[in-house]
Design a protein around this motif. Structure first.
Motif, PDB file in Angstrom:
ATOM      1  N   HIS A  21     -14.128  -1.695   3.275  1.00  0.00           N
ATOM      2  CA  HIS A  21     -12.712  -1.873   3.615  1.00  0.00           C
ATOM      3  C   HIS A  21     -11.859  -2.165   2.383  1.00  0.00           C
ATOM      4  CE1 HIS A  21      -9.236  -2.563   5.980  1.00  0.00           C
ATOM      5  NE2 HIS A  21      -9.210  -3.864   5.835  1.00  0.00           N
ATOM      6  N   TYR A  22     -12.365  -3.031   1.505  1.00  0.00           N
ATOM      7  CA  TYR A  22     -11.593  -3.327   0.289  1.00  0.00           C
ATOM      8  C   TYR A  22     -11.545  -2.108  -0.634  1.00  0.00           C
ATOM      9  CZ  TYR A  22     -11.353  -8.185   1.772  1.00  0.00           C
ATOM     10  OH  TYR A  22     -11.083  -9.328   2.489  1.00  0.00           O
ATOM     11  N   GLY A  23     -12.603  -1.308  -0.628  1.00  0.00           N
ATOM     12  CA  GLY A  23     -12.583  -0.053  -1.380  1.00  0.00           C
ATOM     13  C   GLY A  23     -11.495   0.867  -0.865  1.00  0.00           C
ATOM     14  N   GLN A  24     -11.384   0.936   0.461  1.00  0.00           N
ATOM     15  CA  GLN A  24     -10.348   1.763   1.091  1.00  0.00           C
ATOM     16  C   GLN A  24      -8.957   1.220   0.785  1.00  0.00           C
ATOM     17  OE1 GLN A  24      -9.752   4.355   3.109  1.00  0.00           O
ATOM     18  NE2 GLN A  24      -8.079   3.798   4.466  1.00  0.00           N
ATOM     19  N   MET A  25      -8.799  -0.087   0.905  1.00  0.00           N
ATOM     20  CA  MET A  25      -7.498  -0.718   0.645  1.00  0.00           C
ATOM     21  C   MET A  25      -7.083  -0.446  -0.801  1.00  0.00           C
ATOM     22  SD  MET A  25      -5.257  -2.594   2.336  1.00  0.00           S
ATOM     23  CE  MET A  25      -6.085  -3.388   3.690  1.00  0.00           C
ATOM     24  N   PHE A  26      -8.048  -0.596  -1.704  1.00  0.00           N
ATOM     25  CA  PHE A  26      -7.797  -0.405  -3.134  1.00  0.00           C
ATOM     26  C   PHE A  26      -7.318   1.020  -3.416  1.00  0.00           C
ATOM     27  CE2 PHE A  26      -9.393   0.419  -7.522  1.00  0.00           C
ATOM     28  CZ  PHE A  26      -8.744  -0.595  -8.197  1.00  0.00           C
ATOM     29  N   GLN A  27      -8.073   1.993  -2.924  1.00  0.00           N
ATOM     30  CA  GLN A  27      -7.719   3.380  -3.258  1.00  0.00           C
ATOM     31  C   GLN A  27      -6.445   3.832  -2.550  1.00  0.00           C
ATOM     32  OE1 GLN A  27      -8.304   6.478  -1.358  1.00  0.00           O
ATOM     33  NE2 GLN A  27      -8.801   5.418   0.542  1.00  0.00           N
ATOM     34  N   SER A  28      -6.206   3.340  -1.350  1.00  0.00           N
ATOM     35  CA  SER A  28      -5.005   3.734  -0.611  1.00  0.00           C
ATOM     36  C   SER A  28      -3.749   3.164  -1.263  1.00  0.00           C
ATOM     37  CB  SER A  28      -5.107   3.259   0.838  1.00  0.00           C
ATOM     38  OG  SER A  28      -3.949   3.633   1.548  1.00  0.00           O
ATOM     39  N   HIS A  29      -3.808   1.899  -1.645  1.00  0.00           N
ATOM     40  CA  HIS A  29      -2.659   1.278  -2.311  1.00  0.00           C
ATOM     41  C   HIS A  29      -2.384   1.935  -3.662  1.00  0.00           C
ATOM     42  CE1 HIS A  29      -2.070  -1.449   0.856  1.00  0.00           C
ATOM     43  NE2 HIS A  29      -2.407  -2.602   0.299  1.00  0.00           N
ATOM     44  N   VAL A  30      -3.458   2.304  -4.346  1.00  0.00           N
ATOM     45  CA  VAL A  30      -3.295   2.994  -5.636  1.00  0.00           C
ATOM     46  C   VAL A  30      -2.594   4.330  -5.429  1.00  0.00           C
ATOM     47  CG1 VAL A  30      -4.583   4.272  -7.401  1.00  0.00           C
ATOM     48  CG2 VAL A  30      -5.186   1.908  -6.898  1.00  0.00           C
ATOM     49  N   LEU A  31      -3.041   5.078  -4.420  1.00  0.00           N
ATOM     50  CA  LEU A  31      -2.438   6.388  -4.163  1.00  0.00           C
ATOM     51  C   LEU A  31      -0.951   6.244  -3.878  1.00  0.00           C
ATOM     52  CD1 LEU A  31      -2.932   9.459  -3.781  1.00  0.00           C
ATOM     53  CD2 LEU A  31      -3.148   9.004  -1.353  1.00  0.00           C
ATOM     54  N   HIS A  32      -0.620   5.289  -3.049  1.00  0.00           N
ATOM     55  CA  HIS A  32       0.796   5.122  -2.719  1.00  0.00           C
ATOM     56  C   HIS A  32       1.607   4.733  -3.946  1.00  0.00           C
ATOM     57  CE1 HIS A  32       4.445   2.982  -1.438  1.00  0.00           C
ATOM     58  NE2 HIS A  32       4.506   3.973  -0.591  1.00  0.00           N
ATOM     59  N   PHE A  33       1.083   3.781  -4.694  1.00  0.00           N
ATOM     60  CA  PHE A  33       1.871   3.283  -5.824  1.00  0.00           C
ATOM     61  C   PHE A  33       2.047   4.344  -6.914  1.00  0.00           C
ATOM     62  CE2 PHE A  33       2.487   0.974  -9.845  1.00  0.00           C
ATOM     63  CZ  PHE A  33       3.656   0.315  -9.527  1.00  0.00           C
ATOM     64  N   PHE A  34       0.952   4.936  -7.347  1.00  0.00           N
ATOM     65  CA  PHE A  34       1.034   5.852  -8.479  1.00  0.00           C
ATOM     66  C   PHE A  34       1.597   7.215  -8.101  1.00  0.00           C
ATOM     67  CE2 PHE A  34      -1.920   2.687 -10.054  1.00  0.00           C
ATOM     68  CZ  PHE A  34      -1.527   2.546 -11.374  1.00  0.00           C
ATOM     69  N   HIS A  35       1.255   7.678  -6.914  1.00  0.00           N
ATOM     70  CA  HIS A  35       1.604   9.037  -6.548  1.00  0.00           C
ATOM     71  C   HIS A  35       2.950   9.120  -5.839  1.00  0.00           C
ATOM     72  CE1 HIS A  35       0.293  12.795  -3.993  1.00  0.00           C
ATOM     73  NE2 HIS A  35       1.401  12.987  -4.631  1.00  0.00           N
ATOM     74  N   LEU A  36       3.196   8.186  -4.930  1.00  0.00           N
ATOM     75  CA  LEU A  36       4.374   8.308  -4.082  1.00  0.00           C
ATOM     76  C   LEU A  36       5.535   7.418  -4.515  1.00  0.00           C
ATOM     77  CD1 LEU A  36       2.582   8.376  -0.614  1.00  0.00           C
ATOM     78  CD2 LEU A  36       3.343  10.285  -1.983  1.00  0.00           C
ATOM     79  N   CYS A  37       5.230   6.205  -4.936  1.00  0.00           N
ATOM     80  CA  CYS A  37       6.320   5.271  -5.168  1.00  0.00           C
ATOM     81  C   CYS A  37       6.728   5.164  -6.633  1.00  0.00           C
ATOM     82  CB  CYS A  37       5.912   3.917  -4.574  1.00  0.00           C
ATOM     83  SG  CYS A  37       6.184   2.502  -5.565  1.00  0.00           S
TER      84      CYS A  37
END
Lengths: 478, 155
Positions: free
Chosen positions: A100-116
């Motif tokens: 779950h923390y692996g998922q949280m980590f990669q999902s937040h990274v994707l949003h921050f670097f790619h989208l926001c």
């Protein structure tokens, strides 16, 4: 009769699936109505009806290509109840947490670097040709590489814990089907400090942006709201398990430590004629004022503390901005999300050094039940899975409330606020102004279900309608 | 091209969305053949970190369902494209190629294999018969291509 025209942005760029924004202008270019429509998938509940319950944790991953692990774990938690298991072995629970923390980590990274980050680094009004991940890659290559490598790290953790990158089978009713070998663990330990360092850097960018632009972003798409999340027994943030807590915009508790299996006593899924999406609200308050936010901002607001040192220090700084009261600034979602990013990697570090991950006691058995509810704090917010299973082991009822559904009314409120503040009275609707709307929506990181991504789909279509629904103008951005 | 070149095949799409599962279905079939020098990956959609994997290969073939290509499939060189049209968390293959070049100096030559699909919008695990036929033809084409390594002439 006043003349009105409608501006439609469809689908919203850089959010998942299909969505459109419609802004109804009157003859003076004043916003008379603004709505965020989500063309949500329908039929998934029917899709899994009749399937054996043990298939569900794998099947539900088909819902979403971005957060399949969240669905996998929420379903597994519900199926734990179905097989009569209330407590997992330490190895099973910790393996699931690591996943779950692996998922949280990669999902937040994707949003921050790619989208926001394009919005934060280049500004909302920047040329859309540079305001994207390629623009970030060109101007801030080190940052872009960090984003990619952090994503990979999170994905590899998912692969090691779930067995596969997609259609993982790690979590099974009553436990987990594998542990983490020493060799697997050592691969992650090797890059761990680098990931912690990069997470600190991402947090710093989000924090500095928020603090330096506070006066500008304070009103941007912001409004007072209730907040809801899971909470640990002692009030700590817990992204994997806990009870429900809801607070008001000023921090009063609406309910606290509610057993989530009783969610139907507290949460109602409202409907509106113009949207397929449900509009959940807190039963005791009612539909008008009972809606709430979920996700990183809500989680930081509802918890009493975070049980990892660096994230807790960051939380205190975050709360200081609003004098310890809940933060209702929509753009503060980004800062909150990066606090969770750091928390996730701190938890990963804690777990990787825990010998329980090499344990061999993986599954608990119990007495079959007919009904199970599983909740988890997914990257975008609280995710509900609720199932009923018949005597033939077939699913006969499924009710899912995804994070984006909880945030439906808040996203609509954000769109209305931004439209009124930034579009009213402006004679020409520029791309930059339209992007303001999308910036507000993107703060919530909505996942509008895994719509198909086949070649030839997903243009950005902007349509102008008059008040009778006639098309005045249309613009398509490929 | 020599036999030593490293080839990556990425099939992507959602197998629970009818013909959208064409990409992963191709990936599954090709993976079972264990062709030397060929790495196979599969996912629901492409994301930014795929660029790192692309950069580790000489040739990359993206495989996806197509809503409008000529039947049964199309195979074309893929030019890296710095598009602003990001519509979701996922990225287009041309953008993955652009990121691979920009961030990792990728030497990879990229190709797009689009297989014609017909039904995408409902939750349904089975593909249409027409899509299955197109899939079979695409697999035969791919097997030959991966054996001869004659990528440019085939495009």
């Amino acid at each position: 009769m006043s003349t009105t025209k409608k501006v439609i942005i469809e689908p919203v760029t850089r959010v998942e699936g299909h969505g459109k924004v419609s802004i109804l202008l009157d003859e003076n270019n004043k916003v008379s109505q603004a709505r965020f429509h989500i063309v949500e998938f329908r039929g998934f509940e029917r899709f899994i009806q009749g399937r054996p319950y043990w298939e569900v944790p794998v099947l539900v991953q088909r819902l979403c290509g971005i957060c399949p692990v969240s669905h996998h774990l929420a379903a597994a938690k519900a199926m734990d109840k179905i097989v009569g298991v209330d407590k997992l072995t330490p190895t099973a629970e910790k393996m699931r947490r690591l996943m779950h923390y692996g998922q949280m980590f990669q999902s937040h990274v994707l949003h921050f670097f790619h989208l926001c980050s394009p919005d934060l680094l280049f500004g909302f009004d920047a040329d859309p040709m540079i305001r994207n991940i390629i623009g970030v890659a060109k101007k801030y290559p080190e940052l872009a590489v960090q984003g990619v490598m952090m994503r990979k790290y999170g994905q590899e953790i998912i692969k090691a814990t779930a067995g596969k990158k997609i259609h993982g089978t790690g979590a099974i009713p009553g436990g987990i089907n594998k542990n983490l070998s020493i060799a697997e663990r050592d691969v992650f330990l090797k890059d761990l400090n680098q990931m912690v360092e990069w997470s600190r850097g991402a947090l710093k960018i989000a924090k500095n942006y928020t603090v330096e632009n506070l006066e500008k972003i304070k009103p941007f798409g912001s409004f007072d709201s209730n907040h809801l999340s899971l909470i640990r027994q002692d009030g700590a943030m817990d992204l994997y398990h806990g009870n429900l807590r809801a607070i008001t915009a000023t921090g009063e508790k609406i309910f606290d430590q509610v057993d989530y299996s009783k969610y139907l006593d507290y949460i109602v899924e409202g409907v509106k004629s113009w949207s397929y999406m449900k509009f959940p609200f807190i039963k005791s308050i009612g539909p008008e004022k009972g809606w709430y936010r979920v996700g990183p901002l809500a989680r930081i607001n509802t918890c009493d503390f975070i049980d990892t040192p660096e994230a807790e220090a960051a939380r205190k700084e975050f709360m200081a901005v609003t004098n310890g009261k809940p933060n209702n600034i929509t753009m503060a979602y980004h800062w909150a999300r990066m606090i969770e990013l750091l928390h996730s990697i701190e938890k990963i570090k804690e777990l990787l050094n825990d010998k329980d991950l090499q344990g061999t006691d993986l599954v608990v058995k119990g007495h079959r039940r007919e009904e199970g509810v599983g909740l988890i704090e997914a990257p975008r917010g609280t995710l509900f899975h609720h199932y009923k299973v018949n005597e033939n082991d077939q699913v006969v009822m499924a009710n899912l409330i995804v994070s984006t559904t909880h945030n439906n009314e808040p996203m609509n409120s954000a769109v209305r606020k931004v439209a009124q503040d930034h579009i009213s009275g402006v004679p020409k609707i520029t791309e930059g102004l339209l992007n303001h709307i999308e910036v507000a929506i993107r703060a919530y990181d909505p996942c509008l279900s895994c719509a198909t991504h086949a070649m030839g789909q997903m243009p950005l279509k902007v349509t102008l309608y008059d008040y009778q629904g006639g098309v005045i103008d249309m613009k398509i951005k490929e | 091209m020599t036999a030593e070149i490293k080839v990556l095949l990425i099939g992507y799409g959602n197998p629970a969305r009818g013909d959208d599962g064409l990409g992963p279905a191709v990936a599954e079939i090709i993976e079972q053949k264990k062709i030397p020098g060929v790495t196979v990956d599969s996912d629901y959609q492409l994301t930014v970190e795929d660029s790192a994997q692309v950069a580790e290969n000489d040739v990359v073939i993206f495989v996806d369902a197509s809503v409008d290509c000529a039947e049964p499939f199309s195979f074309e060189p893929l030019m890296a494209k710095e598009s602003s049209g990001f519509s979701s968390h996922s990225v287009e293959p041309a953008e993955v190629a652009a990121l691979a070049e920009s961030l990792f100096n990728s030497p990879a030559k990229c190709f797009m294999l689009g297989i014609r699909g017909y039904i995408f919008e409902q939750f349904k695990e089975d593909m249409t018969e027409k899509a299955k036929n197109n899939l079979q033809k695409a697999v035969v084409f791919l097997e030959n291509l991966l054996e001869t390594k004659n990528f440019v002439a085939s495009a």
